[in-house]
Scaffold this motif. Sequence first.
Motif, PDB file in Angstrom:
ATOM      1  N   ASP A  11     -24.354  43.523   7.880  1.00  0.00           N
ATOM      2  CA  ASP A  11     -23.753  44.813   8.242  1.00  0.00           C
ATOM      3  C   ASP A  11     -22.283  44.585   8.629  1.00  0.00           C
ATOM      4  OD1 ASP A  11     -23.704  43.919  10.996  1.00  0.00           O
ATOM      5  OD2 ASP A  11     -25.857  44.370  11.048  1.00  0.00           O
ATOM      6  N   PRO A  12     -21.494  45.669   8.755  1.00  0.00           N
ATOM      7  CA  PRO A  12     -20.066  45.506   9.067  1.00  0.00           C
ATOM      8  C   PRO A  12     -19.819  44.740  10.370  1.00  0.00           C
ATOM      9  CG  PRO A  12     -20.476  47.725   8.261  1.00  0.00           C
ATOM     10  CD  PRO A  12     -21.820  47.069   8.416  1.00  0.00           C
ATOM     11  N   ALA A  13     -20.660  44.975  11.388  1.00  0.00           N
ATOM     12  CA  ALA A  13     -20.446  44.298  12.676  1.00  0.00           C
ATOM     13  C   ALA A  13     -20.547  42.782  12.509  1.00  0.00           C
ATOM     14  CB  ALA A  13     -21.458  44.795  13.706  1.00  0.00           C
ATOM     15  N   ALA A  14     -21.533  42.331  11.712  1.00  0.00           N
ATOM     16  CA  ALA A  14     -21.699  40.887  11.488  1.00  0.00           C
ATOM     17  C   ALA A  14     -20.507  40.334  10.696  1.00  0.00           C
ATOM     18  CB  ALA A  14     -23.009  40.632  10.737  1.00  0.00           C
ATOM     19  N   VAL A 115     -10.906  48.941  -3.486  1.00  0.00           N
ATOM     20  CA  VAL A 115      -9.717  49.589  -2.915  1.00  0.00           C
ATOM     21  C   VAL A 115      -9.038  48.673  -1.892  1.00  0.00           C
ATOM     22  CG1 VAL A 115      -8.995  51.516  -1.448  1.00  0.00           C
ATOM     23  CG2 VAL A 115     -10.517  51.907  -3.386  1.00  0.00           C
ATOM     24  N   ALA A 116      -9.824  48.104  -0.958  1.00  0.00           N
ATOM     25  CA  ALA A 116      -9.205  47.236   0.058  1.00  0.00           C
ATOM     26  C   ALA A 116      -8.600  45.992  -0.587  1.00  0.00           C
ATOM     27  CB  ALA A 116     -10.244  46.837   1.105  1.00  0.00           C
ATOM     28  N   GLY A 117      -9.302  45.425  -1.585  1.00  0.00           N
ATOM     29  CA  GLY A 117      -8.761  44.250  -2.268  1.00  0.00           C
ATOM     30  C   GLY A 117      -7.443  44.561  -2.950  1.00  0.00           C
ATOM     31  N   VAL A 182      -4.702  53.915   6.370  1.00  0.00           N
ATOM     32  CA  VAL A 182      -5.651  52.796   6.244  1.00  0.00           C
ATOM     33  C   VAL A 182      -6.449  52.700   7.547  1.00  0.00           C
ATOM     34  CG1 VAL A 182      -5.895  50.321   5.808  1.00  0.00           C
ATOM     35  CG2 VAL A 182      -3.987  51.583   4.764  1.00  0.00           C
ATOM     36  N   HIS A 183      -7.771  52.646   7.420  1.00  0.00           N
ATOM     37  CA  HIS A 183      -8.642  52.597   8.607  1.00  0.00           C
ATOM     38  C   HIS A 183      -9.238  51.201   8.744  1.00  0.00           C
ATOM     39  CE1 HIS A 183      -8.521  56.992   9.263  1.00  0.00           C
ATOM     40  NE2 HIS A 183      -8.187  56.955   7.978  1.00  0.00           N
ATOM     41  N   GLY A 215     -10.497  39.157  12.009  1.00  0.00           N
ATOM     42  CA  GLY A 215     -11.603  40.061  12.352  1.00  0.00           C
ATOM     43  C   GLY A 215     -11.376  41.499  11.918  1.00  0.00           C
ATOM     44  N   ASP A 216     -10.189  41.808  11.394  1.00  0.00           N
ATOM     45  CA  ASP A 216      -9.917  43.178  10.928  1.00  0.00           C
ATOM     46  C   ASP A 216     -10.568  43.417   9.569  1.00  0.00           C
ATOM     47  OD1 ASP A 216      -8.452  43.955  13.107  1.00  0.00           O
ATOM     48  OD2 ASP A 216      -6.496  43.709  12.156  1.00  0.00           O
ATOM     49  N   LEU A 217     -11.467  44.376   9.528  1.00  0.00           N
ATOM     50  CA  LEU A 217     -12.098  44.783   8.268  1.00  0.00           C
ATOM     51  C   LEU A 217     -11.571  46.172   7.901  1.00  0.00           C
ATOM     52  CD1 LEU A 217     -14.438  44.404   6.095  1.00  0.00           C
ATOM     53  CD2 LEU A 217     -15.875  45.683   7.701  1.00  0.00           C
ATOM     54  N   ILE A 218     -10.981  46.286   6.745  1.00  0.00           N
ATOM     55  CA  ILE A 218     -10.604  47.630   6.263  1.00  0.00           C
ATOM     56  C   ILE A 218     -11.907  48.329   5.884  1.00  0.00           C
ATOM     57  CG2 ILE A 218      -9.388  48.947   4.480  1.00  0.00           C
ATOM     58  CD1 ILE A 218      -7.442  46.554   4.261  1.00  0.00           C
ATOM     59  N   THR A 219     -12.148  49.490   6.470  1.00  0.00           N
ATOM     60  CA  THR A 219     -13.399  50.210   6.183  1.00  0.00           C
ATOM     61  C   THR A 219     -13.175  51.319   5.160  1.00  0.00           C
ATOM     62  OG1 THR A 219     -12.969  51.591   8.105  1.00  0.00           O
ATOM     63  CG2 THR A 219     -14.505  49.730   8.397  1.00  0.00           C
ATOM     64  N   HIS A 220     -12.023  51.993   5.250  1.00  0.00           N
ATOM     65  CA  HIS A 220     -11.745  53.064   4.290  1.00  0.00           C
ATOM     66  C   HIS A 220     -10.274  53.455   4.350  1.00  0.00           C
ATOM     67  CE1 HIS A 220     -12.841  55.085   8.096  1.00  0.00           C
ATOM     68  NE2 HIS A 220     -12.105  56.113   7.695  1.00  0.00           N
ATOM     69  N   VAL A 221      -9.914  54.270   3.384  1.00  0.00           N
ATOM     70  CA  VAL A 221      -8.563  54.837   3.307  1.00  0.00           C
ATOM     71  C   VAL A 221      -8.747  56.345   3.253  1.00  0.00           C
ATOM     72  CG1 VAL A 221      -6.524  55.048   1.808  1.00  0.00           C
ATOM     73  CG2 VAL A 221      -7.643  52.818   2.085  1.00  0.00           C
TER      74      VAL A 221
END
Length: 332
Positions: A11-14, A115-117, A182-183, A215-221
């Motif tokens: 999951d995103p948290a992991a 998208v994030a890539g 960018v979120h 630790g920054d994960l782009i989740t969405h735009v």
Amino acid sequence: MHTFEFIRPPDPAAAIAAAAKAKTAQQGADVRFMGGGTTLIDLMKLNVETPNRVLDINRLPLDKIETTADGGLKIGATARNSDLAYHATVQRDYSVLSQAILQGASAQIRNMATVAGNLLQRTRCVYFRDTAMPCNKREPGTGCPAITGHNRTLAILGASEQCVATNPSDMCVALAALDAVVHIQSPKGSRAVAFGDFHLLPGSTPQRETVLESGDLITHVTLPPPIRGSKQLYLKLRDRASYEFALASAAVVLTISSGNITRARIALGGVGTKPWRSPEAEAALTGKPATGATFRQAADAALQAAKPQSENRFKIELAKRCLTHALRTAAA
Ligand SMILES: Cc1cc2nc3c(=O)[nH]c(=O)nc-3n(C[C@H](O)[C@H](O)[C@H](O)COP(=O)(O)OP(=O)(O)OC[C@H]3O[C@@H](n4cnc5c(N)ncnc54)[C@H](O)[C@@H]3O)c2cc1C
Ligand code: SF4
């Protein structure tokens, strides 16, 4: 290619917790997220990127493209470039984004790329990709051979004495013109970064390309609600008609009423060290008649600060003609 551990976080948290252990999220990161892998794996094969851990985020629930409560668009970080380009809402309301994506790479790469890539794709500067050569971006303090070497395709806007590399993305040029946000999710919480603040100028730290920390994960735009009636165009000029990066490109979003431009959003690609929004061109257009003379004045304003390298003076006039032609075509 060196050996590394391949992990599929549940999951995103992991994913975020695993990435937070990295020393940096910039050049030299020892932990990397992987979207389509079309940049990352490429650079790992060249030993430009040597992460010990690769976190495959493709199974995380981050691939949706959906409208937001305010009428804008939320684009998941792992949405494929092709899915975004062919999404009905994007084609209808944000057509400059669809056009920009479809003029990049190849159909196969767009089917893989996320998208994030795409936001984080790296420069195509030949010295950056060749570990036998010095490069301040890859190894800070070693020098920039591009300044006296091969710089035909490199930047004329935003360069520094440390680095003159171009940001190669097409998608990002359209996102700059569309006022995207960018979120990012991190162990400290979530934050939203205006598109113009996400990429950094090289300055004296060219190895640092974005605001991302470990630790920054782009989740969405997100995109704001569309400007109804706006005229949108992405024009890309390159050495061959397909499968090639831009020498100069322009994303334009214009609103015209009774022959006058009431709103303009302009961004350039292929010429800047980051996706290049041009407030100068926007000011030169807003409130003016939509004529060839106005368009050329806007192009002159956009390139006023240009500083060519030894091999790419031609880009100044090329970028001006690119923007002028894009404006004329969009306004017609
Ligand atoms: C031959 C070729 C031609 C190309 N031509 C063009 C072109 O003409 N125009 C153009 O614009 N592009 C072009 N590209 C680049 C292509 O668009 C990018 O490689 C692609 O968009 C990267 O997406 P990806 O998902 O594969 O990224 P990946 O390789 O998976 O990741 C890239 C970077 O983003 C990081 N990352 C990925 N997801 C996240 C996330 N959610 N949060 C934080 N970090 C993340 C990774 O750790 C990595 O550092 C070309 C590529 C190739 C190989
Ligand atoms: S332009 Fe930037 S990426 Fe290219 S060699 Fe110089 S420092 Fe490296």
